[in-house]
Enzyme design. Structure first.
Site, PDB file in Angstrom:
ATOM      1  N   ARG A   6     -10.279  -0.649  15.006  1.00 30.38           N
ATOM      2  CA  ARG A   6     -10.083   0.228  13.857  1.00 30.38           C
ATOM      3  C   ARG A   6     -10.989  -0.262  12.738  1.00 30.38           C
ATOM      4  O   ARG A   6     -11.996   0.355  12.450  1.00 30.38           O
ATOM      5  CB  ARG A   6      -8.605   0.228  13.447  1.00 30.38           C
ATOM      6  CG  ARG A   6      -8.250   1.317  12.479  1.00 30.38           C
ATOM      7  CD  ARG A   6      -6.784   1.352  12.141  1.00 30.38           C
ATOM      8  NE  ARG A   6      -6.318   0.150  11.447  1.00 30.38           N
ATOM      9  CZ  ARG A   6      -5.123   0.014  10.902  1.00 30.38           C
ATOM     10  NH1 ARG A   6      -4.236   0.997  10.994  1.00 30.38           N
ATOM     11  NH2 ARG A   6      -4.780  -1.090  10.286  1.00 30.38           N
ATOM     12  N   LYS A  43       0.841  -1.205   0.000  1.00 25.11           N
ATOM     13  CA  LYS A  43       0.000   0.000   0.000  1.00 25.11           C
ATOM     14  C   LYS A  43       0.877   1.256   0.000  1.00 25.11           C
ATOM     15  O   LYS A  43       2.088   1.153   0.208  1.00 25.11           O
ATOM     16  CB  LYS A  43      -0.909  -0.023   1.231  1.00 25.11           C
ATOM     17  CG  LYS A  43      -0.143  -0.076   2.549  1.00 25.11           C
ATOM     18  CD  LYS A  43      -1.039  -0.457   3.727  1.00 25.11           C
ATOM     19  CE  LYS A  43      -0.232  -0.472   5.018  1.00 25.11           C
ATOM     20  NZ  LYS A  43      -1.031  -0.954   6.164  1.00 25.11           N
ATOM     21  N   TYR A  78      17.708  29.737   7.193  1.00 28.89           N
ATOM     22  CA  TYR A  78      16.619  30.503   7.809  1.00 28.89           C
ATOM     23  C   TYR A  78      16.838  30.679   9.303  1.00 28.89           C
ATOM     24  O   TYR A  78      17.246  29.754   9.999  1.00 28.89           O
ATOM     25  CB  TYR A  78      15.277  29.805   7.596  1.00 28.89           C
ATOM     26  CG  TYR A  78      14.734  29.978   6.195  1.00 28.89           C
ATOM     27  CD1 TYR A  78      14.430  31.249   5.698  1.00 28.89           C
ATOM     28  CD2 TYR A  78      14.531  28.886   5.379  1.00 28.89           C
ATOM     29  CE1 TYR A  78      13.929  31.408   4.413  1.00 28.89           C
ATOM     30  CE2 TYR A  78      14.027  29.034   4.100  1.00 28.89           C
ATOM     31  CZ  TYR A  78      13.727  30.298   3.623  1.00 28.89           C
ATOM     32  OH  TYR A  78      13.231  30.452   2.348  1.00 28.89           O
TER      33      TYR A  78
HETATM   34  C1  LIG Z   1      -0.188  -1.827   6.757  1.00 32.27           C
HETATM   35  C2  LIG Z   1      -0.718  -3.138   7.187  1.00 32.27           C
HETATM   36  C3  LIG Z   1       0.138  -4.237   7.317  1.00 32.27           C
HETATM   37  C4  LIG Z   1       1.642  -4.093   7.238  1.00 32.27           C
HETATM   38  O1  LIG Z   1       2.086  -3.525   8.458  1.00 32.27           O
HETATM   39  P1  LIG Z   1       3.620  -3.216   8.799  1.00 32.27           P
HETATM   40  O2  LIG Z   1       3.577  -2.749  10.208  1.00 32.27           O
HETATM   41  O3  LIG Z   1       4.072  -2.170   7.863  1.00 32.27           O
HETATM   42  O4  LIG Z   1       4.364  -4.498   8.626  1.00 32.27           O
HETATM   43  C5  LIG Z   1      -0.426  -5.461   7.593  1.00 32.27           C
HETATM   44  N1  LIG Z   1      -1.771  -5.593   7.758  1.00 32.27           N
HETATM   45  C6  LIG Z   1      -2.619  -4.555   7.677  1.00 32.27           C
HETATM   46  C7  LIG Z   1      -4.070  -4.752   7.889  1.00 32.27           C
HETATM   47  C8  LIG Z   1      -2.115  -3.284   7.410  1.00 32.27           C
HETATM   48  O5  LIG Z   1      -2.950  -2.248   7.352  1.00 32.27           O
END
Ligand SMILES: *Cc1c(COP(=O)(O)O)cnc(C)c1O
Length: 345
Positions: free
Chosen positions: A129, A38, A245
């Site tokens: 969640r 993702k 800055y």
């Molecule tokens: C993003 C996600 C993962 C991967 O998690 P990491 O902590 O990056 O290994 C796995 N399962 C779900 C449901 C997620 O949203």
């Protein structure tokens, strides 16, 4: 269009990416090891990541949205869409290039009414969640669905929290209670817990890309992302003069300075001000003053043969820079900007 080489780039170590997946696959024991790709492969480029991992033997990929799944459609992979299906997603979801992870009774009803085929289901075991409840399952909510994977997600796997065992126990209690072919609980940090967190399929993201979610995984995970940026100007800052800055850095002696083509608009966060660092060959380059939107200033030894157009390596070992900046490894990697070229090597 004229090809204009970018003045900053992310050198992406494909061998390290594959080695990290192989390590996580081994740590997953008998469970298969998938990959969360993702957020465009955590910012590295989902296509480049998925292609390499598929070649290495990875068979299960996870994205958040249907647009992300569509971007991978041409690769012909098994892709699950973690956020399930909104009404707006149904044309894509029925096109067959990915399957939804159904998260709510409304999504399940939507999928049933459309005559959708194979799906995954998320069950909540305490994170609150996404996901249906174990009670929903007991009441028959998912009966009759063609389910590939029943999954849940750990809230505290990066720590030794009693919540981990509570979630694992709640999830394990669903074994054999659904038609799901497989069960999946562990993200990267979950793989670093005991092997009985792996179930049939693990879903690492961060650790594939060089993030270290638990200290005890540090030796096993290799850095994948190496930001590099080009010097625009070398200048001498006289004693008593300042840089950047708000003039937060003042030279106590005449100092040679490299002005470099990278800034917070590229995801090199302002929190690095005064604490960032880089290297050029064996030369160490401390960051001076504030991070600007598009520019950084580094001190260098006067003898260093570092000049305009040279490339320097920005220190970006995720666990270290996360600790130094108090920014999570996830934000530090997914935030790297699109002005930087992605260069696999
Ligand atoms: C993003 C996600 C993962 C991967 O998690 P990491 O902590 O990056 O290994 C796995 N399962 C779900 C449901 C997620 O949203």
């Amino acid at each position: 269009m004229i090809d204009i080489p970018a003045p900053c780039r992310l050198r992406l170590d494909g061998a390290a990416l594959v080695a990290n997946w192989q390590t996580l696959n081994r740590m997953s024991g008998r469970a298969a090891c998938g990959a969360a790709v993702k957020a465009d492969g955590y910012g590295l480029g989902a296509t480049g990541v998925a292609t390499r991992l598929a070649t290495a033997g990875c068979r299960d990929f996870f994205v958040a949205t249907w647009a992300e799944a569509q971007a991978l459609a041409a690769l012909g992979l098994s892709v699950s869409v973690l956020h399930g299906v909104r009404a707006e997603d149904m044309p894509a979801a029925l096109a067959g290039f990915a399957r939804p992870v159904l998260n709510t009774p409304a999504q399940i009803a939507r999928w049933r009414e459309a005559g959708g085929g194979m799906c995954d289901v998320m069950v909540d075991t305490g994170m609150n969640r996404l996901g249906i409840s174990a009670d929903d399952i007991a009441a028959g909510l998912i009966d009759g669905l063609a389910i590939d994977t029943l999954m849940s997600h750990l809230a505290c796997a990066d720590k030794d929290s009693p919540m981990n065992e509570m979630q694992r126990t709640r999830f394990a209690a669903l074994t054999g209670r659904t038609a799901a072919r497989r069960m999946s609980l562990a993200n990267s940090a979950g793989i670093g817990l005991r092997e009985d967190y792996a179930f049939d399929l693990t879903r690492p993201g961060l650790a594939l890309y060089g993030g270290v979610p638990r200290d005890d995984m540090a030796g096993a995970i290799r850095q994948v992302v190496f930001p590099e940026a080009q010097v625009l100007q070398r200048r001498t800052v006289r004693a008593g003069e300042s840089v950047g800055y708000n003039a937060t850095w003042v030279a106590t002696e005449d100092t040679e300075v490299a002005i470099v083509n990278l800034g917070y608009a590229d995801g090199y966060r302002r929190a690095f001000s005064g604490i960032g660092s880089a290297s050029f060959g064996h030369w160490r380059l401390p960051l001076l003053g504030r991070v600007s939107m598009d520019l950084l200033a580094f001190a260098m030894e006067a003898e260093a043969e570092l000049h305009a157009d040279h490339w320097i390596s920005i220190d970006y070992y995720l666990p270290t820079v996360a600790a130094a900046t108090s920014i999570s490894q996830y934000e530090l990697i997914t935030g790297l900007g699109q002005r930087c070229q992605r260069l696999w090597c």
